[in-house]
Scaffold this motif. Structure first.
Motif, PDB file in Angstrom:
ATOM      1  N   MET A  78      -3.319   5.394 -26.393  1.00 54.99           N
ATOM      2  CA  MET A  78      -3.111   4.010 -26.321  1.00 54.99           C
ATOM      3  C   MET A  78      -2.259   3.342 -25.162  1.00 54.99           C
ATOM      4  O   MET A  78      -1.963   2.459 -25.202  1.00 54.99           O
ATOM      5  N   GLY A  79      -2.122   4.209 -24.200  1.00 53.89           N
ATOM      6  CA  GLY A  79      -1.112   3.822 -23.003  1.00 53.89           C
ATOM      7  C   GLY A  79      -1.333   2.649 -22.460  1.00 53.89           C
ATOM      8  O   GLY A  79      -0.420   1.909 -22.380  1.00 53.89           O
ATOM      9  N   PRO A  80      -2.703   2.253 -22.025  1.00 52.11           N
ATOM     10  CA  PRO A  80      -2.890   1.083 -21.509  1.00 52.11           C
ATOM     11  C   PRO A  80      -2.308  -0.479 -22.424  1.00 52.11           C
ATOM     12  O   PRO A  80      -2.177  -1.250 -21.903  1.00 52.11           O
ATOM     13  N   ILE A  81      -2.208   0.055 -23.889  1.00 55.08           N
ATOM     14  CA  ILE A  81      -1.655  -1.029 -24.756  1.00 55.08           C
ATOM     15  C   ILE A  81      -0.186  -1.068 -25.011  1.00 55.08           C
ATOM     16  O   ILE A  81       0.468  -1.847 -24.904  1.00 55.08           O
ATOM     17  N   THR A  82       0.028   0.003 -25.244  1.00 54.64           N
ATOM     18  CA  THR A  82       1.494   0.244 -25.429  1.00 54.64           C
ATOM     19  C   THR A  82       2.466   0.411 -24.403  1.00 54.64           C
ATOM     20  O   THR A  82       3.593  -0.095 -24.377  1.00 54.64           O
ATOM     21  N   HIS A  83       2.037   0.710 -23.076  1.00 52.46           N
ATOM     22  CA  HIS A  83       2.833   0.754 -22.085  1.00 52.46           C
ATOM     23  C   HIS A  83       2.045   0.245 -20.857  1.00 52.46           C
ATOM     24  O   HIS A  83       1.949   0.755 -19.714  1.00 52.46           O
ATOM     25  N   PRO A  84       1.508  -0.949 -20.745  1.00 54.92           N
ATOM     26  CA  PRO A  84       0.876  -1.613 -19.679  1.00 54.92           C
ATOM     27  C   PRO A  84       1.757  -1.670 -18.211  1.00 54.92           C
ATOM     28  O   PRO A  84       1.207  -1.487 -17.180  1.00 54.92           O
ATOM     29  N   GLU A  85       2.994  -1.510 -18.529  1.00 57.10           N
ATOM     30  CA  GLU A  85       3.983  -1.653 -17.469  1.00 57.10           C
ATOM     31  C   GLU A  85       3.931  -0.384 -16.416  1.00 57.10           C
ATOM     32  O   GLU A  85       4.363  -0.426 -15.484  1.00 57.10           O
ATOM     33  N   VAL A  86       3.463   0.479 -17.149  1.00 60.55           N
ATOM     34  CA  VAL A  86       3.338   2.130 -16.627  1.00 60.55           C
ATOM     35  C   VAL A  86       1.918   2.064 -16.045  1.00 60.55           C
ATOM     36  O   VAL A  86       1.926   2.899 -14.977  1.00 60.55           O
ATOM     37  N   VAL A  87       0.927   1.838 -16.842  1.00 61.52           N
ATOM     38  CA  VAL A  87      -0.263   2.192 -16.585  1.00 61.52           C
ATOM     39  C   VAL A  87      -1.253   1.239 -15.479  1.00 61.52           C
ATOM     40  O   VAL A  87      -1.713   1.550 -14.525  1.00 61.52           O
ATOM     41  N   ASN A  88      -0.859  -0.197 -15.773  1.00 60.31           N
ATOM     42  CA  ASN A  88      -1.346  -1.201 -14.752  1.00 60.31           C
ATOM     43  C   ASN A  88      -0.983  -1.138 -13.259  1.00 60.31           C
ATOM     44  O   ASN A  88      -2.012  -1.217 -12.366  1.00 60.31           O
ATOM     45  N   PRO A  89       0.243  -0.693 -12.994  1.00 64.67           N
ATOM     46  CA  PRO A  89       0.473  -0.375 -11.511  1.00 64.67           C
ATOM     47  C   PRO A  89      -0.398   0.469 -10.738  1.00 64.67           C
ATOM     48  O   PRO A  89      -0.852   0.676  -9.636  1.00 64.67           O
ATOM     49  N   VAL A  90      -0.733   1.696 -11.728  1.00 67.72           N
ATOM     50  CA  VAL A  90      -1.337   2.600 -11.122  1.00 67.72           C
ATOM     51  C   VAL A  90      -2.940   2.285 -11.015  1.00 67.72           C
ATOM     52  O   VAL A  90      -3.726   2.603  -9.966  1.00 67.72           O
ATOM     53  N   ILE A  91      -3.584   1.402 -11.800  1.00 67.43           N
ATOM     54  CA  ILE A  91      -4.838   0.759 -11.719  1.00 67.43           C
ATOM     55  C   ILE A  91      -4.743   0.038 -10.647  1.00 67.43           C
ATOM     56  O   ILE A  91      -5.828   0.074  -9.534  1.00 67.43           O
ATOM     57  N   GLU A  92      -3.877  -0.864 -10.366  1.00 67.19           N
ATOM     58  CA  GLU A  92      -3.764  -1.631  -9.296  1.00 67.19           C
ATOM     59  C   GLU A  92      -3.867  -1.151  -7.926  1.00 67.19           C
ATOM     60  O   GLU A  92      -4.597  -1.574  -7.275  1.00 67.19           O
ATOM     61  N   ARG A  93      -2.971  -0.094  -7.823  1.00 68.35           N
ATOM     62  CA  ARG A  93      -3.044   0.551  -6.478  1.00 68.35           C
ATOM     63  C   ARG A  93      -4.354   1.141  -6.125  1.00 68.35           C
ATOM     64  O   ARG A  93      -4.708   1.113  -4.994  1.00 68.35           O
ATOM     65  N   PHE A  94      -4.953   1.678  -7.120  1.00 71.25           N
ATOM     66  CA  PHE A  94      -6.449   2.507  -6.846  1.00 71.25           C
ATOM     67  C   PHE A  94      -7.311   1.317  -6.583  1.00 71.25           C
ATOM     68  O   PHE A  94      -8.084   1.720  -5.557  1.00 71.25           O
ATOM     69  N   LEU A  95      -7.315   0.383  -7.219  1.00 71.11           N
ATOM     70  CA  LEU A  95      -8.365  -0.734  -6.931  1.00 71.11           C
ATOM     71  C   LEU A  95      -8.129  -1.289  -5.451  1.00 71.11           C
ATOM     72  O   LEU A  95      -9.087  -1.500  -4.999  1.00 71.11           O
ATOM     73  N   ARG A  96      -6.896  -1.487  -5.232  1.00 74.50           N
ATOM     74  CA  ARG A  96      -6.702  -1.925  -3.705  1.00 74.50           C
ATOM     75  C   ARG A  96      -7.183  -0.996  -2.745  1.00 74.50           C
ATOM     76  O   ARG A  96      -7.434  -1.578  -1.678  1.00 74.50           O
ATOM     77  N   VAL A  97      -6.815   0.321  -3.011  1.00 77.43           N
ATOM     78  CA  VAL A  97      -7.162   1.172  -1.973  1.00 77.43           C
ATOM     79  C   VAL A  97      -8.623   1.201  -1.625  1.00 77.43           C
ATOM     80  O   VAL A  97      -9.407   1.152  -0.772  1.00 77.43           O
ATOM     81  N   CYS A  98      -9.550   1.221  -3.063  1.00 79.99           N
ATOM     82  CA  CYS A  98     -10.780   1.159  -2.979  1.00 79.99           C
ATOM     83  C   CYS A  98     -11.691   0.004  -2.261  1.00 79.99           C
ATOM     84  O   CYS A  98     -12.543  -0.097  -1.573  1.00 79.99           O
ATOM     85  N   ALA A  99     -10.935  -1.032  -2.732  1.00 79.63           N
ATOM     86  CA  ALA A  99     -11.397  -2.504  -2.166  1.00 79.63           C
ATOM     87  C   ALA A  99     -11.412  -2.443  -0.757  1.00 79.63           C
ATOM     88  O   ALA A  99     -11.891  -3.227   0.218  1.00 79.63           O
ATOM     89  N   ALA A 100     -10.171  -1.802  -0.192  1.00 74.14           N
ATOM     90  CA  ALA A 100     -10.048  -1.798   1.361  1.00 74.14           C
ATOM     91  C   ALA A 100     -10.916  -0.713   2.028  1.00 74.14           C
ATOM     92  O   ALA A 100     -10.838  -0.385   3.195  1.00 74.14           O
ATOM     93  N   GLY A 101     -11.689   0.017   1.288  1.00 73.43           N
ATOM     94  CA  GLY A 101     -12.540   0.918   1.759  1.00 73.43           C
ATOM     95  C   GLY A 101     -11.759   2.461   1.952  1.00 73.43           C
ATOM     96  O   GLY A 101     -12.391   3.269   2.679  1.00 73.43           O
ATOM     97  N   GLY A 102     -10.651   2.454   1.148  1.00 75.28           N
ATOM     98  CA  GLY A 102     -10.150   3.886   1.370  1.00 75.28           C
ATOM     99  C   GLY A 102     -10.652   5.014   0.360  1.00 75.28           C
ATOM    100  O   GLY A 102     -11.466   4.785  -0.321  1.00 75.28           O
TER     101      GLY A 102
END
Length: 268
Positions: free
Chosen positions: A244-268
């Motif tokens: 349940m990490g995304p619910i119990t520790h969003p401050e840990v999981v969300n930055p990892v998701i955001e970095r991945f999405l930004r790289v993908c959106a930039a074509g990386g």
């Protein structure tokens, strides 16, 4: 007529659709939506019988393809191609949506998809899925006894550890107990999904596969199989987190998701 889900929506830019776990709703993604909205068009639907979405309208037992059909208008609003974020049951739906419409999905960020059918296909019980299989059986017995509290306790304690239900704030218990009434339906969709493991080798898009090192054997078993099959997978293991990490520790999981999405959106 196909029902439409309730959707939280914010931001502008590349489309991102966030799919929640069981016994939850789109509300689990509030913090992530706020973080992504400055650069992305984010949509987070409620699944059947969750949040403000409609109930499953059929006597037929639901399948993951039905869940994919529910979010079809959400994917259309997100634009093509879009990226998917999913947790647990929502991550399983995300994988099936990507297989159904591969040209519409450009990347997936998944936290422990629960495709237990893959474990049974590899080897019949006894196997790594037995723990969740037994938890579902205990939930079902409690529901048959009209004891929704005990059903919720079996479900939450399996995924979050013994005593987690007792520590849950009282105000949060009623909606969780109400949603766990659907546990057999969720289990049916996950265990009867016919898609073979080899099908996931065709998902030629970047996949961020997140897992908690404190998670259950069933979730780690699915991870073992899928991370071998997905051709463009990046694995991130959170040492101190569970399922349940995304619910119990969003401050840990969300930055990892955001970095991945930004790289993908930039074509990386």
């Amino acid at each position: 007529m196909q029902p439409e889900p309730f959707v939280r929506e914010a931001g502008a830019g590349s489309g991102v659709v966030c799919l929640h776990s069981n016994a939850s709703s789109s509300g689990q993604w509030r913090a992530l939506i706020d973080e992504l909205a400055p650069g992305f068009h984010v949509l987070a639907p409620d699944s059947y019988d969750a949040g403000k979405s409609p109930s499953w309208p059929s006597d037929r037992t639901i399948s993951l393809s039905d869940e994919v059909a529910l979010i079809a208008p959400v994917l259309a609003r997100a634009g093509s191609p879009c990226m998917l974020v999913g947790h647990s049951y929502g991550a399983a739906i995300a994988l099936m949506a990507a297989l159904t419409s591969p040209v519409r999905i450009s990347a997936l960020a998944l936290y422990e998809p629960t495709l237990f059918s893959l474990l049974d296909a590899e080897s019949p019980s006894p196997n790594e899925a037995d723990g969740i299989r037994q938890a579902v059986a205990r939930c079902g017995d409690a529901l048959d006894a009209a004891d929704s509290g005990s059903a919720a306790r079996h479900f939450i304690d399996y995924w979050m550890g013994e005593g987690s239900w007792a520590r849950t704030p009282e105000a949060r218990k009623p909606p969780i107990a109400a949603s766990v009434a659907n546990v057999r339906r969720w289990a049916h969709a996950l265990w009867t999904e016919p898609t073979p493991l080899v099908a996931f080798r065709s998902l030629n898009v970047p996949v961020l596969y997140m897992t908690g090192e404190q998670s259950t054997r069933s979730a780690r078993g699915v991870e073992r199989l899928l991370t071998q099959a997905l051709p463009k997978v990046e694995i991130v293991a959170f040492e101190q987190l569970g399922h349940m990490g995304p619910i119990t520790h969003p401050e840990v999981v969300n930055p990892v998701i955001e970095r991945f999405l930004r790289v993908c959106a930039a074509g990386g």
